[in-house]
Design a protein around this motif. Sequence first.
Motif, PDB file in Angstrom:
ATOM      1  N   MET A   1      21.881 -44.101  46.604  1.00 13.55           N
ATOM      2  CA  MET A   1      20.673 -43.527  47.611  1.00 13.55           C
ATOM      3  C   MET A   1      19.654 -42.862  46.352  1.00 13.55           C
ATOM      4  N   THR A   2      18.401 -43.022  46.789  1.00 18.19           N
ATOM      5  CA  THR A   2      17.546 -42.049  46.152  1.00 18.19           C
ATOM      6  C   THR A   2      16.874 -41.251  47.088  1.00 18.19           C
ATOM      7  N   VAL A   3      16.599 -39.928  46.622  1.00 20.02           N
ATOM      8  CA  VAL A   3      16.025 -38.843  47.476  1.00 20.02           C
ATOM      9  C   VAL A   3      14.805 -38.602  46.896  1.00 20.02           C
ATOM     10  N   VAL A   4      13.470 -38.877  47.291  1.00 19.33           N
ATOM     11  CA  VAL A   4      12.103 -38.712  46.663  1.00 19.33           C
ATOM     12  C   VAL A   4      11.638 -37.488  47.429  1.00 19.33           C
ATOM     13  N   ALA A   5      11.057 -36.620  46.749  1.00 15.83           N
ATOM     14  CA  ALA A   5      10.168 -35.181  47.116  1.00 15.83           C
ATOM     15  C   ALA A   5       8.994 -35.065  46.522  1.00 15.83           C
ATOM     16  N   LEU A   6       8.066 -34.450  47.422  1.00 17.30           N
ATOM     17  CA  LEU A   6       6.978 -33.603  46.924  1.00 17.30           C
ATOM     18  C   LEU A   6       7.056 -32.333  46.667  1.00 17.30           C
ATOM     19  N   LEU A   7       7.094 -31.530  45.456  1.00 19.47           N
ATOM     20  CA  LEU A   7       7.195 -30.107  45.357  1.00 19.47           C
ATOM     21  C   LEU A   7       6.075 -29.626  44.853  1.00 19.47           C
ATOM     22  N   SER A   8       5.571 -28.537  45.299  1.00 23.15           N
ATOM     23  CA  SER A   8       4.406 -27.526  44.959  1.00 23.15           C
ATOM     24  C   SER A   8       5.059 -26.156  44.986  1.00 23.15           C
ATOM     25  N   VAL A   9       5.090 -25.468  43.831  1.00 24.52           N
ATOM     26  CA  VAL A   9       5.384 -24.281  43.540  1.00 24.52           C
ATOM     27  C   VAL A   9       4.286 -23.444  42.651  1.00 24.52           C
ATOM     28  N   ALA A  10       3.839 -22.276  43.271  1.00 23.85           N
ATOM     29  CA  ALA A  10       2.793 -21.674  42.405  1.00 23.85           C
ATOM     30  C   ALA A  10       3.118 -19.939  43.104  1.00 23.85           C
ATOM     31  N   PRO A  11       2.531 -19.285  42.059  1.00 29.35           N
ATOM     32  CA  PRO A  11       2.641 -17.738  42.468  1.00 29.35           C
ATOM     33  C   PRO A  11       1.414 -17.481  43.287  1.00 29.35           C
ATOM     34  N   VAL A  12       1.701 -16.587  44.019  1.00 29.64           N
ATOM     35  CA  VAL A  12       0.241 -16.205  44.912  1.00 29.64           C
ATOM     36  C   VAL A  12      -0.676 -15.228  44.382  1.00 29.64           C
ATOM     37  N   ARG A  13      -1.605 -15.598  43.716  1.00 29.52           N
ATOM     38  CA  ARG A  13      -2.404 -14.703  42.931  1.00 29.52           C
ATOM     39  C   ARG A  13      -3.710 -15.502  42.523  1.00 29.52           C
ATOM     40  N   GLU A  14      -4.817 -14.710  42.142  1.00 33.33           N
ATOM     41  CA  GLU A  14      -5.871 -15.371  41.612  1.00 33.33           C
ATOM     42  C   GLU A  14      -5.932 -15.978  40.081  1.00 33.33           C
ATOM     43  N   GLY A  15      -6.733 -16.703  39.768  1.00 34.64           N
ATOM     44  CA  GLY A  15      -6.715 -17.108  38.503  1.00 34.64           C
ATOM     45  C   GLY A  15      -5.720 -18.577  38.397  1.00 34.64           C
ATOM     46  N   SER A  16      -6.106 -19.017  36.945  1.00 32.75           N
ATOM     47  CA  SER A  16      -5.062 -20.072  36.526  1.00 32.75           C
ATOM     48  C   SER A  16      -3.544 -20.041  36.891  1.00 32.75           C
ATOM     49  N   MET A  17      -2.909 -20.975  37.281  1.00 35.06           N
ATOM     50  CA  MET A  17      -1.536 -20.953  37.607  1.00 35.06           C
ATOM     51  C   MET A  17      -0.715 -21.834  36.644  1.00 35.06           C
ATOM     52  N   ALA A  18      -1.552 -22.319  35.598  1.00 27.96           N
ATOM     53  CA  ALA A  18      -1.022 -23.531  34.767  1.00 27.96           C
ATOM     54  C   ALA A  18       0.246 -23.188  34.280  1.00 27.96           C
ATOM     55  N   GLU A  19       0.263 -21.863  33.505  1.00 30.20           N
ATOM     56  CA  GLU A  19       1.371 -21.636  32.796  1.00 30.20           C
ATOM     57  C   GLU A  19       2.672 -21.383  33.662  1.00 30.20           C
ATOM     58  N   ASP A  20       2.327 -20.787  34.679  1.00 29.98           N
ATOM     59  CA  ASP A  20       3.362 -20.414  35.862  1.00 29.98           C
ATOM     60  C   ASP A  20       3.964 -21.807  36.302  1.00 29.98           C
ATOM     61  N   VAL A  21       3.197 -22.891  36.703  1.00 32.18           N
ATOM     62  CA  VAL A  21       3.474 -23.965  37.243  1.00 32.18           C
ATOM     63  C   VAL A  21       4.647 -24.682  36.065  1.00 32.18           C
ATOM     64  N   ALA A  22       3.898 -24.785  34.839  1.00 34.87           N
ATOM     65  CA  ALA A  22       4.698 -25.180  33.749  1.00 34.87           C
ATOM     66  C   ALA A  22       6.284 -24.743  33.547  1.00 34.87           C
ATOM     67  N   LYS A  23       6.397 -23.530  34.041  1.00 31.57           N
ATOM     68  CA  LYS A  23       7.782 -22.924  34.083  1.00 31.57           C
ATOM     69  C   LYS A  23       8.470 -23.651  35.182  1.00 31.57           C
ATOM     70  N   ALA A  24       8.059 -23.810  36.209  1.00 28.96           N
ATOM     71  CA  ALA A  24       8.560 -24.577  37.312  1.00 28.96           C
ATOM     72  C   ALA A  24       9.182 -26.019  36.894  1.00 28.96           C
ATOM     73  N   VAL A  25       8.156 -26.579  36.160  1.00 23.43           N
ATOM     74  CA  VAL A  25       8.340 -28.209  35.844  1.00 23.43           C
ATOM     75  C   VAL A  25       9.304 -28.012  34.689  1.00 23.43           C
ATOM     76  N   GLU A  26       9.391 -26.947  33.736  1.00 24.65           N
ATOM     77  CA  GLU A  26      10.433 -27.051  32.865  1.00 24.65           C
ATOM     78  C   GLU A  26      11.673 -26.791  33.254  1.00 24.65           C
ATOM     79  N   ALA A  27      11.826 -26.124  34.249  1.00 27.77           N
ATOM     80  CA  ALA A  27      13.189 -25.822  34.977  1.00 27.77           C
ATOM     81  C   ALA A  27      13.794 -27.274  35.538  1.00 27.77           C
ATOM     82  N   LEU A  28      13.167 -28.210  35.881  1.00 29.13           N
ATOM     83  CA  LEU A  28      13.582 -29.512  36.245  1.00 29.13           C
ATOM     84  C   LEU A  28      14.330 -30.163  35.194  1.00 29.13           C
ATOM     85  N   GLU A  29      14.059 -29.748  34.104  1.00 30.43           N
ATOM     86  CA  GLU A  29      14.615 -30.457  32.872  1.00 30.43           C
ATOM     87  C   GLU A  29      16.213 -30.340  32.933  1.00 30.43           C
ATOM     88  N   ASP A  30      16.819 -29.064  33.378  1.00 31.40           N
ATOM     89  CA  ASP A  30      18.214 -28.954  33.388  1.00 31.40           C
ATOM     90  C   ASP A  30      19.020 -29.676  34.478  1.00 31.40           C
TER      91      ASP A  30
END
Length: 110
Positions: A1-30
């Motif tokens: 079986m394969t499970v497919v998901a759409l994930l969006s994780v972001a801090p709730v704040r103003e400005g660019s969230m790229a660095e924080d989103v990168a941390k979430a993506v990096e966590a998937l590597e484990d």
Amino acid sequence: MTVVALLSVAPVREGSMAEDVAKAVEALEDFDVTYETNPMGTVIEAEDVDTLLKAVGAAHKAVPGDRVSTFLKIDDKRTSTSSAREKVEGVERALGRPARSGTGDEADDA
């Protein structure tokens, strides 16, 4: 079986969230998952829902801040082993062309 998901994780704040989103993506590597990030989120594939949820939990926890918003949509089709790529290929067969606008060269520039 394969499970497919759409994930969006972001801090709730103003400005660019790229660095924080990168941390979430990096966590998937484990975890034993495959993923592809796009402008609206990250598509994740796992062999089972337990693995998927552990990876999602780690991604959520990896984003710093006082408030973090996580959106998760899961496709757990238990009678199929179709991958996310195979699902896109089915749409492309029905369209008779790639499932993106233009020539597709734009994706190569990203």
